[in-house]
Design a protein around this motif. Sequence first.
Motif, mmCIF file in Angstrom:
data_model
loop_
_atom_site.group_PDB
_atom_site.id
_atom_site.type_symbol
_atom_site.label_atom_id
_atom_site.label_comp_id
_atom_site.label_asym_id
_atom_site.label_seq_id
_atom_site.Cartn_x
_atom_site.Cartn_y
_atom_site.Cartn_z
ATOM 1 N N ALA A 201 -56.583 -2.043 -23.430
ATOM 2 C CA ALA A 201 -55.259 -1.452 -23.234
ATOM 3 C C ALA A 201 -54.692 -0.940 -24.551
ATOM 4 N N ARG A 202 -54.744 -1.787 -25.568
ATOM 5 C CA ARG A 202 -54.167 -1.405 -26.861
ATOM 6 C C ARG A 202 -54.931 -0.225 -27.466
ATOM 7 N N ALA A 203 -56.257 -0.237 -27.334
ATOM 8 C CA ALA A 203 -57.062 0.851 -27.884
ATOM 9 C C ALA A 203 -56.708 2.182 -27.229
ATOM 10 N N PHE A 204 -56.472 2.171 -25.908
ATOM 11 C CA PHE A 204 -56.137 3.400 -25.195
ATOM 12 C C PHE A 204 -54.752 3.901 -25.602
ATOM 13 N N LEU A 205 -53.775 3.014 -25.647
ATOM 14 C CA LEU A 205 -52.418 3.417 -26.011
ATOM 15 C C LEU A 205 -52.380 3.962 -27.437
ATOM 16 N N ASP A 206 -53.056 3.278 -28.350
ATOM 17 C CA ASP A 206 -53.032 3.710 -29.744
ATOM 18 C C ASP A 206 -53.809 5.003 -29.966
ATOM 19 N N SER A 212 -50.690 12.376 -30.380
ATOM 20 C CA SER A 212 -49.327 12.894 -30.256
ATOM 21 C C SER A 212 -48.380 11.761 -29.877
ATOM 22 N N HIS A 213 -47.194 11.786 -30.494
ATOM 23 C CA HIS A 213 -46.156 10.820 -30.135
ATOM 24 C C HIS A 213 -45.284 11.338 -28.995
ATOM 25 N N ASN A 214 -45.583 12.542 -28.523
ATOM 26 C CA ASN A 214 -44.765 13.159 -27.480
ATOM 27 C C ASN A 214 -45.486 13.200 -26.139
ATOM 28 N N GLN A 215 -46.266 12.160 -25.862
ATOM 29 C CA GLN A 215 -46.869 11.982 -24.547
ATOM 30 C C GLN A 215 -46.852 10.485 -24.247
ATOM 31 N N VAL A 216 -46.992 10.144 -22.980
ATOM 32 C CA VAL A 216 -46.840 8.737 -22.586
ATOM 33 C C VAL A 216 -48.124 8.250 -21.916
ATOM 34 N N PRO A 217 -48.965 7.510 -22.655
ATOM 35 C CA PRO A 217 -50.161 6.913 -22.065
ATOM 36 C C PRO A 217 -49.791 5.637 -21.310
ATOM 37 N N VAL A 218 -50.561 5.331 -20.265
ATOM 38 C CA VAL A 218 -50.296 4.156 -19.427
ATOM 39 C C VAL A 218 -51.624 3.460 -19.127
ATOM 40 N N VAL A 219 -51.598 2.119 -19.122
ATOM 41 C CA VAL A 219 -52.765 1.326 -18.737
ATOM 42 C C VAL A 219 -52.349 0.322 -17.683
ATOM 43 N N MET A 220 -53.174 0.174 -16.658
ATOM 44 C CA MET A 220 -52.897 -0.757 -15.560
ATOM 45 C C MET A 220 -54.057 -1.739 -15.409
ATOM 46 N N ALA A 221 -53.743 -2.985 -15.079
ATOM 47 C CA ALA A 221 -54.764 -3.986 -14.762
ATOM 48 C C ALA A 221 -54.441 -4.606 -13.413
ATOM 49 N N ALA A 222 -55.488 -4.954 -12.686
ATOM 50 C CA ALA A 222 -55.337 -5.584 -11.375
ATOM 51 C C ALA A 222 -55.683 -7.066 -11.469
ATOM 52 N N GLY A 223 -55.151 -7.845 -10.542
ATOM 53 C CA GLY A 223 -55.465 -9.267 -10.485
ATOM 54 C C GLY A 223 -55.106 -9.836 -9.134
ATOM 55 N N ALA A 224 -55.585 -11.031 -8.860
ATOM 56 C CA ALA A 224 -55.262 -11.696 -7.604
ATOM 57 C C ALA A 224 -53.778 -12.026 -7.528
ATOM 58 N N TYR A 249 -50.623 -5.545 -9.481
ATOM 59 C CA TYR A 249 -50.888 -4.611 -10.572
ATOM 60 C C TYR A 249 -49.867 -4.865 -11.677
ATOM 61 N N GLN A 250 -50.325 -4.858 -12.931
ATOM 62 C CA GLN A 250 -49.431 -4.913 -14.088
ATOM 63 C C GLN A 250 -49.789 -3.754 -15.000
ATOM 64 N N TRP A 251 -48.787 -3.085 -15.566
ATOM 65 C CA TRP A 251 -49.074 -1.922 -16.404
ATOM 66 C C TRP A 251 -48.219 -1.904 -17.657
ATOM 67 N N GLN A 252 -48.698 -1.169 -18.657
ATOM 68 C CA GLN A 252 -48.031 -1.012 -19.949
ATOM 69 C C GLN A 252 -48.044 0.451 -20.346
ATOM 70 N N TRP A 253 -47.051 0.829 -21.138
ATOM 71 C CA TRP A 253 -47.036 2.182 -21.684
ATOM 72 C C TRP A 253 -46.218 2.223 -22.968
ATOM 73 N N ILE A 254 -46.460 3.243 -23.783
ATOM 74 C CA ILE A 254 -45.654 3.480 -24.981
ATOM 75 C C ILE A 254 -44.657 4.574 -24.656
ATOM 76 N N GLY A 255 -43.392 4.311 -24.913
ATOM 77 C CA GLY A 255 -42.364 5.313 -24.640
ATOM 78 C C GLY A 255 -41.099 4.994 -25.402
ATOM 79 N N THR A 256 -40.095 5.796 -25.184
ATOM 80 C CA THR A 256 -38.787 5.559 -25.767
ATOM 81 C C THR A 256 -37.865 5.042 -24.682
ATOM 82 N N LEU A 257 -36.916 4.206 -25.082
ATOM 83 C CA LEU A 257 -35.933 3.733 -24.122
ATOM 84 C C LEU A 257 -35.039 4.898 -23.701
ATOM 85 N N PRO A 258 -34.505 4.873 -22.477
ATOM 86 C CA PRO A 258 -33.713 6.010 -21.968
ATOM 87 C C PRO A 258 -32.526 6.374 -22.837
#
Length: 533
Positions: A201-206, A212-224, A249-258
């Motif tokens: 997850a961290r490798a993909f986000l970084d 570019s800092h002007n796009q939003v990557p997201v990673v999701m993981a599944a579990g029971a 499903y749990q997911w993470q992303w890099i972004g700015t707060l609204p």
Amino acid sequence: MKFKRLIKANPFQKVTTQKGLKAIVAGSADYYGANSLETFSNVSGLTYTHEDAQGFLDYPTSFQPANFWFKDSGVRVWEYEETYDNWQDTYGMDSVMVFYHSGHGGMDGNGVFQLPLGGLWDNRDWAFSNRMAFANEELRYLFWSTCFSLRVSGPDNPVRTWWSPNQGGLRMLFGYETTSIDAPEYGQYFWDGWKQGKTFARAFLDASWRISHNQVPVVMAAGANASEAINRLNTERYFSRTPVTKGWYQWQWIGTLPTRSLTSELKLPKEKKAIIIDRELFNDERIAKIANQIGVPKTKAQLIQFDEKGNKLIDSKDIKLHVNNEGALNIHFGKANLNNQELINEKKAISIAERAIGDLGFNGEIELKLGNTRHVLTSGGTLNGSGTMEKASAIETIIQFRQCHKGVESVNSDHGLIAISIDNDGKITNIYNTCKKIIGETDKPRSIIDAPPANGKTSEIKTEQKFNESVKRIVNRSSSNGIPSSANYRVLREKIGYDFSGSLGLVVHQKDVEVDLDSNFSKRYKIRVPVMG
């Protein structure tokens, strides 16, 4: 000081690596497969997707070969639908443990992901997420290197789009909330981060952050359940064939707060000088000293591992310090405390980051200016029972500092900056430093001068005209398959500053733009035009 050859780590299991690091496509071991499209059947083209896919395949296929890598007209809809997605037990998205797709992507108002393909099959050349049924055979990790493939805003979320297509075995999914930059480095940068000890997850986000800092990557993981999915999202860094029960499903992303916005710097510097840059800011003695400072035992801090490309690593149980062959330093301290979701005060985070910069001597010979603040955010949900969707919360704060020369900042996403990630406990989880040593200035321009007058008239091309010509070149490339493209574009952000990516730093005007390639798709591009130097 001791030196040791760095042994390549297999992202799946320990086997002897094959020579070289070029994508190997042979056999039917069912580990890896990829599709990439630059020329499409009925939409405008892209430029760097083949390089993107190759960058992803090169490293893991030095251990095990890929089943396939289809390009352009070889990418067809049967590979994405249940009947043939494991054709001959070798071909299609569900025939391999890890599938990587690089191309265009979009999402409709109902949360259905859709992607144009390169060739007709059954008189169709589009694939849709609501016609997919995967992970009941081989697929465990799905990478969508496309726009809008894993949305997290408004009514959209990973549960809405990807719950039904996942037949129960998927472990992780990678994609984008936004339009993404057309760039060749995504796949390569993913493995660069992984080799620094980061999770998938961290490798993909970084990797996306570096482009570019002007796009939003997201990673999701599944579990029971939520606990299992959260743990997988934040710890998984080796591929596994073991299927996962689909319960959460749990997911993470890099972004700015609204509440935050990013400003544009458009003031020209007073002096028309280029800067001469030295990449060797972190020599062996300095990185050994830094490693010891941050808690690596002295015996381990004095042992530097290196690979054939010149990348260096100091490794201990909890800390990995890595310097790549371009001189970029990354220190990875491990995962954040995920249980604390009370956002750290921004001033406190800045103070922690400034203290670390001072303690490690990063500001001794480098002029720095506080940059933007971003966050790693997380959320989760399920369709089980009556359905649950959590509110998003920030689990890390990323404080950025930009390198300057006489007050003029760097414009780059991956050069001339320091980014420090801090969890809500105030613990530093990662330090990334790509600052460069400035060894001089040059008064004599090297790359851009005023042209002499022709017939008594100046013929200088204006900066805005240069931007428009760059956009036209992008459009012309995307139209190479005969599909007409428009030349409309929107400026997302622009900045004037130094380009720190080379040995000569020029003052450039940079625009992050979103170009309408046709009525269906847009793509983001980073365009730089030299204005001084």
